[in-house]
Write a protein that holds these residues in place. Structure first.
Motif, PDB file in Angstrom:
ATOM      1  N   GLY A   1       1.007  -1.222  -0.043  1.00 41.67           N
ATOM      2  CA  GLY A   1      -0.235  -0.279   0.041  1.00 41.67           C
ATOM      3  C   GLY A   1       0.850   1.062  -0.085  1.00 41.67           C
ATOM      4  N   GLU A   2      -0.023   2.178   0.389  1.00 41.58           N
ATOM      5  CA  GLU A   2       0.785   3.415   0.103  1.00 41.58           C
ATOM      6  C   GLU A   2       2.001   3.613   1.734  1.00 41.58           C
ATOM      7  N   VAL A   3       3.390   3.748   1.965  1.00 47.88           N
ATOM      8  CA  VAL A   3       3.688   3.691   3.110  1.00 47.88           C
ATOM      9  C   VAL A   3       4.242   5.321   3.729  1.00 47.88           C
ATOM     10  N   LEU A   4       3.264   5.411   4.561  1.00 46.75           N
ATOM     11  CA  LEU A   4       3.185   7.130   5.531  1.00 46.75           C
ATOM     12  C   LEU A   4       4.226   7.333   6.077  1.00 46.75           C
ATOM     13  N   GLY A   5       4.725   8.337   6.723  1.00 43.46           N
ATOM     14  CA  GLY A   5       5.299   8.850   7.379  1.00 43.46           C
ATOM     15  C   GLY A   5       4.454   8.668   8.976  1.00 43.46           C
ATOM     16  N   LEU A   6       4.358   9.037   9.767  1.00 39.04           N
ATOM     17  CA  LEU A   6       4.110   8.888  11.803  1.00 39.04           C
ATOM     18  C   LEU A   6       2.641  10.230  11.194  1.00 39.04           C
ATOM     19  N   ASN A   7       2.905  10.953  10.841  1.00 43.83           N
ATOM     20  CA  ASN A   7       2.416  12.195  11.316  1.00 43.83           C
ATOM     21  C   ASN A   7       0.889  11.509   9.984  1.00 43.83           C
TER      22      ASN A   7
ATOM     23  N   ARG B   1      -1.524   9.128  11.588  1.00 43.15           N
ATOM     24  CA  ARG B   1      -2.163   9.344  12.462  1.00 43.15           C
ATOM     25  C   ARG B   1      -3.080  10.527  12.123  1.00 43.15           C
ATOM     26  N   ARG B   2      -3.191  11.124  11.021  1.00 44.95           N
ATOM     27  CA  ARG B   2      -3.983  12.259  10.451  1.00 44.95           C
ATOM     28  C   ARG B   2      -5.217  11.318   9.924  1.00 44.95           C
ATOM     29  N   ARG B   3      -5.008  10.123   9.244  1.00 42.81           N
ATOM     30  CA  ARG B   3      -5.795   9.397   8.678  1.00 42.81           C
ATOM     31  C   ARG B   3      -6.509   8.358   9.522  1.00 42.81           C
ATOM     32  N   SER B   4      -5.831   7.831  10.710  1.00 44.85           N
ATOM     33  CA  SER B   4      -6.211   7.297  11.339  1.00 44.85           C
ATOM     34  C   SER B   4      -7.782   7.935  12.151  1.00 44.85           C
TER      35      SER B   4
ATOM     36  N   SER C   1      -3.671   1.456  20.536  1.00 46.08           N
ATOM     37  CA  SER C   1      -4.067   3.261  20.158  1.00 46.08           C
ATOM     38  C   SER C   1      -3.584   4.077  20.266  1.00 46.08           C
ATOM     39  N   SER C   2      -1.770   4.127  19.176  1.00 44.17           N
ATOM     40  CA  SER C   2      -1.010   4.718  19.433  1.00 44.17           C
ATOM     41  C   SER C   2      -1.084   5.381  18.446  1.00 44.17           C
ATOM     42  N   LEU C   3      -2.112   4.882  17.434  1.00 46.95           N
ATOM     43  CA  LEU C   3      -1.978   6.281  16.087  1.00 46.95           C
ATOM     44  C   LEU C   3      -3.108   7.346  16.404  1.00 46.95           C
ATOM     45  N   PHE C   4      -3.858   7.213  17.211  1.00 46.26           N
ATOM     46  CA  PHE C   4      -4.982   8.174  17.760  1.00 46.26           C
ATOM     47  C   PHE C   4      -5.203   8.188  18.917  1.00 46.26           C
ATOM     48  N   SER C   5      -4.038   8.587  19.696  1.00 45.67           N
ATOM     49  CA  SER C   5      -3.574   9.625  20.544  1.00 45.67           C
ATOM     50  C   SER C   5      -3.159  10.906  20.005  1.00 45.67           C
ATOM     51  N   ARG C   6      -3.155  11.587  20.522  1.00 45.46           N
ATOM     52  CA  ARG C   6      -2.280  12.945  20.698  1.00 45.46           C
ATOM     53  C   ARG C   6      -0.385  12.496  20.170  1.00 45.46           C
ATOM     54  N   PRO C   7       0.043  13.128  19.976  1.00 47.13           N
ATOM     55  CA  PRO C   7       1.373  13.559  20.029  1.00 47.13           C
ATOM     56  C   PRO C   7       1.889  13.955  21.147  1.00 47.13           C
TER      57      PRO C   7
END
Length: 258
Positions: free
Chosen positions: A118-124, A127-130, A252-258
């Motif tokens: 698929g698309e290889v994404l950066g962390l930000n 997280r935005r998509r999640s 939950s890591s991608l749903f929590s705020r950085p």
């Protein structure tokens, strides 16, 4: 959009097609373990098969294949995942789990089945998509975390929601017949390769453990009792296995705020 291989994501931070690894200088048709630098970095294949992790091992070791810069040639047995699909697979409609993926032919234990591309994404961006998803939206984003010998943590985020291959149709199982291994070919950006954890009969649905475990283990206490605010986002598991955890694995890591 179908793509057999992973591509750079919308944020453009990571290009999985870039070649950064130097090639081996092996001039034989078959690279040799402990001699070829590609084979000295992790697990290697026996024939076309990769050994599934044993019961004492919770996670699989990484694999480094020979690449485009190697002198060993295309017939080298250390080239497996890069050759792509070798089995006839079929997307089908399941009773409760939506779409699924099954094999139309026998697959031997240890054989490479398909990549989760698929698309290889950066962390930000991951997280935005999640965080933009609702409880009704399917979540295809997978986060793979590898612990390096230096103590660092390497994360890879792959999202086949818009661009991907048949791997996006694989369902979770608490007793899966596939296991996932990060396989590196041209760079440190891994291919998320799925191998047969056991012999798989023709017509059998293919599945893997979304949590990354290669076989079913006792569920940690924090997974048994998720936080109340997270519980609404968890989805029920319909794998039907004897040890079903009732819910799909939750990260939950991608749903929590950085």
């Amino acid at each position: 959009q179908y793509s057999p291989d992973s591509v750079a994501g919308a944020d453009g931070d990571i290009d999985p097609t870039e070649i950064t690894f130097p090639g081996c200088s092996c001039l034989t048709s078959s690279c040799v373990v402990h001699v070829c630098p590609c084979l000295c970095r992790g697990d290697s294949y026996t024939g076309l098969c990769l050994r599934p992790p044993g019961r004492e091992e919770q996670y699989a070791r990484p694999v480094f294949e020979c690449n485009a810069m190697c002198q060993c040639g295309e017939s080298c047995p250390n080239r497996v995942v890069q050759r792509g699909l070798q089995f006839r697979l079929e997307v089908f409609k399941t009773e409760k789990k939506g779409w699924g993926l099954r094999t139309l032919e026998f697959i031997a234990k240890g054989r490479f089945v398909c990549e989760y591309a698929g698309e290889v994404l950066g962390l930000n961006e991951a997280r935005r998509r999640s965080q933009a998803q609702t409880s009704r939206d399917p979540n295809y984003i997978i986060a793979v975390r590898e612990h390096l010998h230096s103590g660092q943590l390497m994360e890879t985020f792959v999202d086949p929601t818009y661009i991907g291959n048949v791997g996006r149709f694989l369902n979770h199982s608490c007793e899966p017949n596939l296991f996932m291994v990060p396989v590196r070919v041209d760079s440190m950006v891994p291919k998320l390769a799925l191998f047969a954890a056991t012999d798989i009969s023709a017509g059998e649905e293919l599945s893997y453990d979304y949590s990354g475990r290669s076989h079913n283990l006792p569920i940690p206490h924090r997974e048994q009792k998720p936080l109340e605010e997270q519980d609404r986002l968890r989805k029920p598991c319909y794998c039907g296995s004897r040890t079903c955890a009732s819910f799909l694995p939750w990260d939950s890591s991608l749903f929590s705020r950085p």
